[in-house]
Design an enzyme around this catalytic site. Structure first.
Site, mmCIF file in Angstrom:
data_model
loop_
_atom_site.group_PDB
_atom_site.id
_atom_site.type_symbol
_atom_site.label_atom_id
_atom_site.label_comp_id
_atom_site.label_asym_id
_atom_site.label_seq_id
_atom_site.Cartn_x
_atom_site.Cartn_y
_atom_site.Cartn_z
ATOM 1 N N GLN A 1 -3.377 28.189 -6.846
ATOM 2 C CA GLN A 1 -2.313 29.152 -7.121
ATOM 3 C C GLN A 1 -1.162 29.005 -6.124
ATOM 4 O O GLN A 1 0.014 29.067 -6.496
ATOM 5 C CB GLN A 1 -2.870 30.572 -7.082
ATOM 6 C CG GLN A 1 -1.930 31.638 -7.627
ATOM 7 C CD GLN A 1 -1.763 31.545 -9.132
ATOM 8 O OE1 GLN A 1 -2.602 30.967 -9.810
ATOM 9 N NE2 GLN A 1 -0.689 32.101 -9.654
ATOM 10 N N THR B 1 -29.137 29.141 -8.881
ATOM 11 C CA THR B 1 -27.879 29.792 -9.246
ATOM 12 C C THR B 1 -27.677 31.055 -8.413
ATOM 13 O O THR B 1 -28.621 31.601 -7.833
ATOM 14 C CB THR B 1 -27.874 30.196 -10.733
ATOM 15 O OG1 THR B 1 -28.880 31.206 -10.946
ATOM 16 C CG2 THR B 1 -28.161 28.997 -11.641
ATOM 17 N N TRP C 1 -31.373 16.695 -13.311
ATOM 18 C CA TRP C 1 -30.346 17.122 -12.360
ATOM 19 C C TRP C 1 -30.641 16.615 -10.947
ATOM 20 O O TRP C 1 -30.478 17.344 -9.976
ATOM 21 C CB TRP C 1 -30.187 18.647 -12.353
ATOM 22 C CG TRP C 1 -29.992 19.233 -13.704
ATOM 23 C CD1 TRP C 1 -30.864 19.993 -14.415
ATOM 24 C CD2 TRP C 1 -28.842 19.071 -14.548
ATOM 25 N NE1 TRP C 1 -30.340 20.326 -15.629
ATOM 26 C CE2 TRP C 1 -29.090 19.765 -15.738
ATOM 27 C CE3 TRP C 1 -27.616 18.396 -14.401
ATOM 28 C CZ2 TRP C 1 -28.172 19.816 -16.786
ATOM 29 C CZ3 TRP C 1 -26.718 18.437 -15.446
ATOM 30 C CH2 TRP C 1 -26.977 19.152 -16.616
ATOM 31 N N GLY D 1 2.345 24.639 -9.865
ATOM 32 C CA GLY D 1 2.156 23.526 -10.792
ATOM 33 C C GLY D 1 1.540 22.305 -10.128
ATOM 34 O O GLY D 1 0.709 21.602 -10.718
ATOM 35 N N PRO E 1 -36.046 19.452 -17.180
ATOM 36 C CA PRO E 1 -35.165 19.911 -18.269
ATOM 37 C C PRO E 1 -35.420 21.358 -18.692
ATOM 38 O O PRO E 1 -34.487 22.098 -19.000
ATOM 39 C CB PRO E 1 -35.482 18.929 -19.406
ATOM 40 C CG PRO E 1 -35.894 17.668 -18.706
ATOM 41 C CD PRO E 1 -36.628 18.127 -17.484
ATOM 42 N N ALA F 1 -37.448 23.478 -16.715
ATOM 43 C CA ALA F 1 -37.974 24.211 -15.552
ATOM 44 C C ALA F 1 -37.081 23.950 -14.357
ATOM 45 O O ALA F 1 -37.375 23.104 -13.521
ATOM 46 C CB ALA F 1 -39.408 23.784 -15.254
ATOM 47 N N GLY F 2 -35.971 24.694 -14.305
ATOM 48 C CA GLY F 2 -35.068 24.563 -13.171
ATOM 49 C C GLY F 2 -35.504 25.503 -12.063
ATOM 50 O O GLY F 2 -36.298 25.157 -11.199
ATOM 51 N N GLU G 1 -29.183 24.403 -6.157
ATOM 52 C CA GLU G 1 -30.060 25.030 -5.149
ATOM 53 C C GLU G 1 -30.379 26.475 -5.525
ATOM 54 O O GLU G 1 -30.554 27.339 -4.663
ATOM 55 C CB GLU G 1 -29.431 24.988 -3.744
ATOM 56 C CG GLU G 1 -28.993 23.625 -3.278
ATOM 57 C CD GLU G 1 -30.144 22.707 -2.943
ATOM 58 O OE1 GLU G 1 -31.270 22.986 -3.389
ATOM 59 O OE2 GLU G 1 -29.928 21.715 -2.252
#
Length: 383
Positions: free
Chosen positions: A337, A366, A158, A341, A130, A132-133, A364
């Site tokens: 795009q 950021t 995670w 729609g 939590p 220490a990523g 893995e």
């Protein structure tokens, strides 16, 4: 539109045919429904394991295919294009098996690798916490030696496959040394004291369960230590280099799938009496998407070939992860795009692809961390 791949051997060409057949019949038809219902695709991993696709880069003596990373990653790209959650899961499982396959004792490899590679044992990579990523040195989960056992206490966050995995490659602190105080362990899911948080409610990859993993005085045999005490950071960082290539390939596969949806739609959608593919604005958009996908594929393949040659590839893996995941985000957004729609509705998969692409820029490491890795590696080489 099948990707025209340049593969090194006849065996790898035959492997590609097998992978595409499984993707067409066993993966792609189930992806949308499973993602909608947030159903974990455990059976898909068993199917891939029985076909020999969970151990592509690992030695034949343990049931692997002993394929170069150049081949493994292209097969992984095909799987991710069919079903991103499964592609990411294969990458996670391959990375999870890496520590034991590379640093484990021969007894461990002989006992565990065949079932890991064969799909009977699905793995999870328990590194992040939590608080220490990306900061591995900030890890607080501890493992204390007690006779012939280690006792683990702490929380991981995670964790892909959390509560569904059969084993957890777990990194825990065995001393307070910031660099050499972390060790790696093979923790079976049946270990008493192992519990899980509620699945995270995510934007995308909803078929891939992500949870907290709690270790409440979990006892495991000392024989489940992977490598030596204090070797955990080396194992973790080495595995992450290869894992980043896996995510790069998955992101490229996702971008390829989005490109195919956009191109097919553009050829069939009529406006002002002609297909929108006839309009230069749409043609240029599709051309930029195709260029991004091809560039991404070339980037991860260059890094893979360095790995296969035994050359350093940390910087190249970080570059591939950065380039490929940014490309996936851009291409999936442009696919929405092109569809207009309809791209914003669940009638087409473009909106799901766009949601799935975002997390590839986050896990893995950021993409900001990738820039840090790249710059540090670059500056070390400058005199």
């Amino acid at each position: 539109m099948a990707v025209d791949r340049l593969l090194p051997t006849e065996e790898s060409t035959e492997l590609l045919a097998l992978v595409r057949d499984l993707c067409d019949h066993e993966l792609a038809p189930h992806a949308a429904r499973a993602e909608e219902s947030e159903t974990f695709p455990r059976d898909a991993f068993r199917t891939l394991g029985k076909a020999g696709l969970l151990g592509l880069p690992y030695p034949e003596q343990y049931g692997g295919a002993e394929q170069p990373y150049e081949v493994y990653l292209q097969m992984l790209e095909e799987i991710a294009a069919a079903w991103m959650s499964v592609g990411v899961g294969v990458s996670v499982h391959t990375m999870t098996s890496y520590g034991l396959a590379t640093f484990g004792a021969e007894e461990q490899r002989a006992r565990l690798l065949p079932d890991m590679i064969g799909g009977e044992l699905l793995g999870a990579y328990a590194l992040s916490e939590p608080q220490a990523g990306s900061d591995i040195s900030g890890m607080t989960t501890r493992a204390v030696r007690d006779g012939d056992e280690y006792v683990l206490r702490g929380t991981k966050a995670w964790i892909s496959h959390g509560s569904h995995a059969d084993f957890y490659t777990t990194f825990a602190r065995t001393s307070d040394d910031p660099k050499h105080g972390i060790s790696a362990f093979h923790v079976p899911a049946s270990a008493e004291g192992l519990s899980f948080g509620a699945p995270e409610r995510k934007m995308g990859l909803t078929g891939s369960t992500t949870t907290l993993v709690n270790y409440d005085d979990v006892r495991i045999p000392a024989a489940n230590l992977i490598g030596a005490e204090g070797q955990g950071m080396r194992i973790a960082l080495s595995a992450l280099d290869s894992g980043r290539l896996g995510i790069a390939a998955c992101a490229t596969g996702l971008a390829q799938a989005a490109l195919e949806v956009a191109a097919s739609y553009a050829k069939g959608r009529q406006q002002f009496g002609q297909p929108i593919a006839d309009f230069q604005g749409v043609q240029f958009l599709l051309a930029d998407m195709a260029a991004a996908v091809e560039s991404a594929r070339s980037t991860y393949l260059q890094a893979a070939r360095r790995r296969d040659l035994g050359r350093p590839f940390t910087q190249q893996a970080a570059i591939a992860k950065l380039i490929c995941t940014d490309a996936a985000m851009r291409v999936t957004t442009d696919a929405v795009q092109v569809l207009g729609g309809y791209g914003y509705t669940r009638e087409f998969p473009a909106e799901r692809y766009m949601r799935e692409a975002k997390v590839t820029q986050i896990f893995e490491g950021t993409n900001q961390i990738q820039r840090l890795v790249i710059s540090r590696d670059l500056l070390r080489s400058v005199s």
